[in-house]
Design a protein around this motif. Sequence first.
Motif, PDB file in Angstrom:
ATOM      1  N   ASP A  85       0.830  -1.201   0.000  1.00 55.35           N
ATOM      2  CA  ASP A  85       0.000   0.000   0.000  1.00 55.35           C
ATOM      3  C   ASP A  85       0.863   1.250   0.000  1.00 55.35           C
ATOM      4  N   ILE A  86       0.196   2.393  -0.013  1.00 56.82           N
ATOM      5  CA  ILE A  86       0.881   3.677  -0.185  1.00 56.82           C
ATOM      6  C   ILE A  86       1.918   3.933   0.902  1.00 56.82           C
ATOM      7  N   ASP A  87       1.597   3.572   2.132  1.00 59.18           N
ATOM      8  CA  ASP A  87       2.496   3.873   3.243  1.00 59.18           C
ATOM      9  C   ASP A  87       3.281   2.661   3.716  1.00 59.18           C
ATOM     10  N   ALA A  88       3.354   1.616   2.891  1.00 55.12           N
ATOM     11  CA  ALA A  88       4.060   0.394   3.284  1.00 55.12           C
ATOM     12  C   ALA A  88       5.571   0.614   3.303  1.00 55.12           C
ATOM     13  N   SER A  89       6.246  -0.182   4.104  1.00 53.30           N
ATOM     14  CA  SER A  89       7.709  -0.128   4.128  1.00 53.30           C
ATOM     15  C   SER A  89       8.243  -0.456   2.738  1.00 53.30           C
ATOM     16  N   PRO A  90       9.265   0.269   2.263  1.00 56.72           N
ATOM     17  CA  PRO A  90       9.748   0.049   0.898  1.00 56.72           C
ATOM     18  C   PRO A  90      10.444  -1.293   0.739  1.00 56.72           C
ATOM     19  N   ALA A  91      10.363  -1.822  -0.462  1.00 60.30           N
ATOM     20  CA  ALA A  91      11.045  -3.072  -0.808  1.00 60.30           C
ATOM     21  C   ALA A  91      11.240  -3.088  -2.318  1.00 60.30           C
ATOM     22  N   LEU A 120      -0.078  -0.227 -10.657  1.00 56.04           N
ATOM     23  CA  LEU A 120       0.459   0.683  -9.655  1.00 56.04           C
ATOM     24  C   LEU A 120      -0.367   1.958  -9.656  1.00 56.04           C
ATOM     25  N   GLU A 121      -0.926   2.288  -8.493  1.00 54.87           N
ATOM     26  CA  GLU A 121      -1.848   3.421  -8.381  1.00 54.87           C
ATOM     27  C   GLU A 121      -1.312   4.448  -7.389  1.00 54.87           C
ATOM     28  N   SER A 122      -1.503   5.713  -7.739  1.00 55.55           N
ATOM     29  CA  SER A 122      -1.077   6.818  -6.885  1.00 55.55           C
ATOM     30  C   SER A 122      -2.182   7.867  -6.858  1.00 55.55           C
ATOM     31  N   PRO A 123      -2.372   8.553  -5.719  1.00 54.35           N
ATOM     32  CA  PRO A 123      -3.432   9.566  -5.629  1.00 54.35           C
ATOM     33  C   PRO A 123      -3.262  10.717  -6.615  1.00 54.35           C
ATOM     34  N   ASP A 124      -2.025  11.017  -6.987  1.00 48.18           N
ATOM     35  CA  ASP A 124      -1.791  12.198  -7.821  1.00 48.18           C
ATOM     36  C   ASP A 124      -1.060  11.904  -9.124  1.00 48.18           C
ATOM     37  N   GLN A 125      -1.010  10.606  -9.523  1.00 47.04           N
ATOM     38  CA  GLN A 125      -0.318  10.267 -10.767  1.00 47.04           C
ATOM     39  C   GLN A 125      -1.130   9.243 -11.546  1.00 47.04           C
ATOM     40  N   LEU A 181      16.472   2.131  -0.754  1.00 44.68           N
ATOM     41  CA  LEU A 181      17.730   2.698  -0.266  1.00 44.68           C
ATOM     42  C   LEU A 181      17.480   3.899   0.641  1.00 44.68           C
ATOM     43  N   ALA A 182      16.505   4.739   0.254  1.00 41.55           N
ATOM     44  CA  ALA A 182      16.208   5.933   1.040  1.00 41.55           C
ATOM     45  C   ALA A 182      15.390   5.618   2.282  1.00 41.55           C
ATOM     46  N   GLY A 183      14.744   4.453   2.305  1.00 38.55           N
ATOM     47  CA  GLY A 183      13.937   4.074   3.456  1.00 38.55           C
ATOM     48  C   GLY A 183      12.622   4.817   3.538  1.00 38.55           C
ATOM     49  N   THR A 184      12.103   5.263   2.389  1.00 36.60           N
ATOM     50  CA  THR A 184      10.855   6.025   2.366  1.00 36.60           C
ATOM     51  C   THR A 184       9.790   5.266   1.588  1.00 36.60           C
ATOM     52  N   PRO A 185       8.532   5.303   2.031  1.00 36.73           N
ATOM     53  CA  PRO A 185       7.457   4.647   1.275  1.00 36.73           C
ATOM     54  C   PRO A 185       7.367   5.223  -0.132  1.00 36.73           C
ATOM     55  N   SER A 186       6.976   4.395  -1.078  1.00 44.14           N
ATOM     56  CA  SER A 186       6.932   4.831  -2.476  1.00 44.14           C
ATOM     57  C   SER A 186       5.792   5.781  -2.762  1.00 44.14           C
ATOM     58  N   GLY A 187       4.710   5.723  -1.957  1.00 43.45           N
ATOM     59  CA  GLY A 187       3.541   6.546  -2.238  1.00 43.45           C
ATOM     60  C   GLY A 187       2.621   5.915  -3.270  1.00 43.45           C
TER      61      GLY A 187
END
Length: 323
Positions: A220-226, A237-242, A259-265
């Motif tokens: 999901d949007i806020d899931a840990s990145p992998a 792949l779905e995004s609220p603004d893309q 690598l950045a440790g940030t959710p993909s969104g």
Amino acid sequence: YVTTHRKDAFVCEAASWASGGGSSSDGLPVVALVDRIRVTPVFAELSIDELFRVAEVGQEIRHQAGREISRTGQPAGEVFFLLEGALEATSESGPGRELTAPAAVNVEEVLQGVPLRTTIRAIEHSIGFRVPAPVFLTMVSDNILMAQSLFRLLLRRSPYRLRASIVSPSQAVAMRSGSGGSERLFPPDPFLAGATAAQLLAMRASASNVTLTPGAIVFDIDASPAIFSILEGELRLESPDQPPILARAGAMFGVADTLAGTPSGWRAVVSAEGRALRLDRDDLFGVMADHVDLMQNLFIEALRLRDRDTSQPVIRAEQQFFA
């Protein structure tokens, strides 16, 4: 009392320093050095024990006003962390920039293994902490938290997201038909273009298999990145603004975010049955710890993408990203 009753060297040193007024003119005790280097973002996530180990492998160094610390074109032999004072960083292609503590100098060149791009000079009396390049690279490869901090600093402002790393369907077809055993490995995401077969095999061995069932949400949007590599099937792949993206067999994505440790969104929904490989962040950094050259190549790619995305000159004061 402490100096006469305690045997711990660090504690006694700090007590003697404090009883003398805490002056830094004769050098900082290790405790004070740790207290200063811990505010540098490169070391921000390290434990106190790890910070003491860092302090023991580096060296406090002082420079008077006007003293040249390093010069453009020299080998990148050390990383310099400014703890007190101010420096000027100048390059052959631009005006000088002032660096104030805390700041890190020569990090990018050490990570890339290239000659220094800037000349660093002390503007005023400055206190720094130097770490030889081989020691710094070993520290990064041996400490996952430190490596993660560096990647986060380099990629946190980059718009290079999941979209840019998805292999096109035509590339995926060519990949499957042109390399017999490629399904056993990860396809070449731009970040992994320089990875060797041994490194890709190590990543494959650390990855887990994911069954793709139509309608299921893979992440999901806020899931840990992998990192995901689709072997068969298709993801939407779905995004609220893309606009949505279809990732088909052969596609690989998520390296930069991992690598950045940030959710993909993005949210990934299975649109066609199949299977995929998933490599979590800790497992990726585990592979990198065993393959230092892979880690260095990923740092080089992160620096390249950062400079491309920000449309800024490659030569820049590290303070902008490490302070």
